[in-house]
Design an enzyme around this catalytic site. Structure first.
Site, PDB file in Angstrom:
ATOM      1  N   LYS A 233      87.358 -71.323  69.716  1.00  0.00           N
ATOM      2  CA  LYS A 233      88.774 -70.939  69.078  1.00  0.00           C
ATOM      3  C   LYS A 233      88.304 -69.594  68.352  1.00  0.00           C
ATOM      4  O   LYS A 233      88.241 -69.649  67.325  1.00  0.00           O
ATOM      5  CB  LYS A 233      89.294 -72.460  68.087  1.00  0.00           C
ATOM      6  CG  LYS A 233      90.362 -72.493  67.922  1.00  0.00           C
ATOM      7  CD  LYS A 233      90.891 -73.150  67.172  1.00  0.00           C
ATOM      8  CE  LYS A 233      90.566 -74.615  67.025  1.00  0.00           C
ATOM      9  NZ  LYS A 233      90.975 -75.177  65.413  1.00  0.00           N
TER      10      LYS A 233
ATOM     11  N   LYS B  35      78.516 -84.974  63.458  1.00  0.00           N
ATOM     12  CA  LYS B  35      78.741 -85.774  64.476  1.00  0.00           C
ATOM     13  C   LYS B  35      79.873 -85.038  65.818  1.00  0.00           C
ATOM     14  O   LYS B  35      79.492 -85.878  66.589  1.00  0.00           O
ATOM     15  CB  LYS B  35      79.692 -87.184  63.877  1.00  0.00           C
ATOM     16  CG  LYS B  35      79.087 -87.567  62.701  1.00  0.00           C
ATOM     17  CD  LYS B  35      79.507 -89.146  62.331  1.00  0.00           C
ATOM     18  CE  LYS B  35      79.934 -88.692  60.457  1.00  0.00           C
ATOM     19  NZ  LYS B  35      80.987 -89.391  60.000  1.00  0.00           N
ATOM     20  N   GLY B  36      80.377 -84.477  65.839  1.00  0.00           N
ATOM     21  CA  GLY B  36      81.289 -83.730  66.602  1.00  0.00           C
ATOM     22  C   GLY B  36      80.364 -83.627  68.100  1.00  0.00           C
ATOM     23  O   GLY B  36      80.848 -84.140  69.264  1.00  0.00           O
TER      24      GLY B  36
ATOM     25  N   ARG C   6      87.558 -89.672  68.932  1.00  0.00           N
ATOM     26  CA  ARG C   6      86.319 -88.785  69.047  1.00  0.00           C
ATOM     27  C   ARG C   6      85.671 -89.556  71.047  1.00  0.00           C
ATOM     28  O   ARG C   6      85.471 -89.058  71.365  1.00  0.00           O
ATOM     29  CB  ARG C   6      85.327 -89.210  68.630  1.00  0.00           C
ATOM     30  CG  ARG C   6      84.700 -88.437  67.203  1.00  0.00           C
ATOM     31  CD  ARG C   6      83.750 -88.304  66.373  1.00  0.00           C
ATOM     32  NE  ARG C   6      83.653 -88.444  65.248  1.00  0.00           N
ATOM     33  CZ  ARG C   6      83.845 -87.248  64.419  1.00  0.00           C
ATOM     34  NH1 ARG C   6      83.181 -86.300  65.088  1.00  0.00           N
ATOM     35  NH2 ARG C   6      82.988 -87.650  63.714  1.00  0.00           N
TER      36      ARG C   6
ATOM     37  N   ASP D  23      84.818 -72.484  64.743  1.00  0.00           N
ATOM     38  CA  ASP D  23      86.861 -71.916  64.796  1.00  0.00           C
ATOM     39  C   ASP D  23      86.235 -71.149  64.225  1.00  0.00           C
ATOM     40  O   ASP D  23      86.271 -69.855  64.592  1.00  0.00           O
ATOM     41  CB  ASP D  23      87.123 -73.249  63.794  1.00  0.00           C
ATOM     42  CG  ASP D  23      88.197 -73.211  63.864  1.00  0.00           C
ATOM     43  OD1 ASP D  23      89.172 -72.974  63.797  1.00  0.00           O
ATOM     44  OD2 ASP D  23      89.048 -73.952  62.721  1.00  0.00           O
TER      45      ASP D  23
ATOM     46  N   GLU E  37      76.696 -76.866  69.382  1.00  0.00           N
ATOM     47  CA  GLU E  37      78.450 -77.431  68.446  1.00  0.00           C
ATOM     48  C   GLU E  37      78.955 -77.769  69.449  1.00  0.00           C
ATOM     49  O   GLU E  37      79.319 -77.490  70.328  1.00  0.00           O
ATOM     50  CB  GLU E  37      77.975 -75.926  67.874  1.00  0.00           C
ATOM     51  CG  GLU E  37      79.334 -76.886  66.518  1.00  0.00           C
ATOM     52  CD  GLU E  37      79.152 -77.656  65.266  1.00  0.00           C
ATOM     53  OE1 GLU E  37      79.668 -78.587  66.025  1.00  0.00           O
ATOM     54  OE2 GLU E  37      79.352 -76.906  64.308  1.00  0.00           O
TER      55      GLU E  37
ATOM     56  N   ASP F 142      86.447 -84.851  66.193  1.00  0.00           N
ATOM     57  CA  ASP F 142      87.953 -85.848  65.832  1.00  0.00           C
ATOM     58  C   ASP F 142      88.930 -85.756  65.227  1.00  0.00           C
ATOM     59  O   ASP F 142      88.428 -84.151  64.511  1.00  0.00           O
ATOM     60  CB  ASP F 142      86.603 -86.581  64.645  1.00  0.00           C
ATOM     61  CG  ASP F 142      86.712 -86.289  63.103  1.00  0.00           C
ATOM     62  OD1 ASP F 142      86.012 -85.209  63.851  1.00  0.00           O
ATOM     63  OD2 ASP F 142      86.519 -86.185  61.944  1.00  0.00           O
TER      64      ASP F 142
END
Ligand code: IMP
Ligand code: MG
Length: 179
Positions: A130, A42-43, A164, A102, A98, A158
């Site tokens: 990141k 969901k990001g 969010r 990470d 996206e 989140d």
């Protein structure tokens, strides 16, 4: 909600400016090519929604949902497809959108899966990168901002399904997830 944020990294207007630039670049690069924008739920939902409105080209939108984090702050390395694309992508140019890269495990896995479906190309657009924690050699083709090795929330991103809806991007206070 805001009181749980230690530091604001990018304001609403900085994010808007950044997305306009990304959209302009993508518009130039994909002119005349059949484009499918694949948002990773969901990001990246909020980012994807804003980004496609800055891409001045015909395109399809599709979504995938994968699980990687649960409620923890560390990647498990296990990526499971919870929702696949609605349609095939053969011969189309896929742009994966996206929220944050990470370890790179999620995107490495997704990109490899999509490449088996004979698209014309697969590229990655991430709002945040990141790089400090990278385990897979994934380099985003389009990137908004680089972030430090901290836990980030806001603008779709989140912690345990919350934060969010913050309109900015910030660092979550450690005491929120270390208690
Ligand atoms: P990766 O597989 O380790 O690259 O993880 C990517 C996914 O982990 C992202 O799509 C996010 O959903 C989540 N993630 C990574 N870092 C953070 C963070 O700082 N805050 C919230 N979610 C994160
Ligand atoms: Mg994600």
């Amino acid at each position: 909600m805001r009181q749980d944020v230690q530091q604001i990294l990018f304001s609403e207007s900085q994010i808007n400016e950044c997305i306009t630039k990304l959209g302009n670049q993508i518009t130039k690069d994909y002119k005349g090519k059949p484009l499918v924008v694949v948002g990773i739920l969901k990001g990246s939902n909020i980012f994807t929604s804003d980004l496609v409105r800055k891409i001045d080209l015909p395109l399809r939108m599709d979504f995938m949902a994968v699980s990687s984090y649960g409620n923890a702050t560390e990647s498990t390395g296990v990526v499971k497809i919870l929702k696949d694309l609605d349609r095939g992508i053969e011969g189309e140019h896929v742009l994966i959108v996206e929220d944050i890269v990470d370890s790179g495990l999620t995107l490495k896995y997704l990109k490899d899966i999509l490449l088996t479906r004979n698209p014309a190309s697969v590229k990655i657009c991430t709002l945040l990168d990141k790089p400090a924690r990278r385990k897979e050699a994934i380099t985003p083709d389009y990137m908004g901002f680089e972030v430090p090795d901290e836990f980030i929330v806001g603008y779709g991103i989140d912690y345990a399904e919350h934060y969010r809806n913050l309109p900015f991007i910030g660092i979550l206070k450690r005491e929120v997830y270390e208690k």
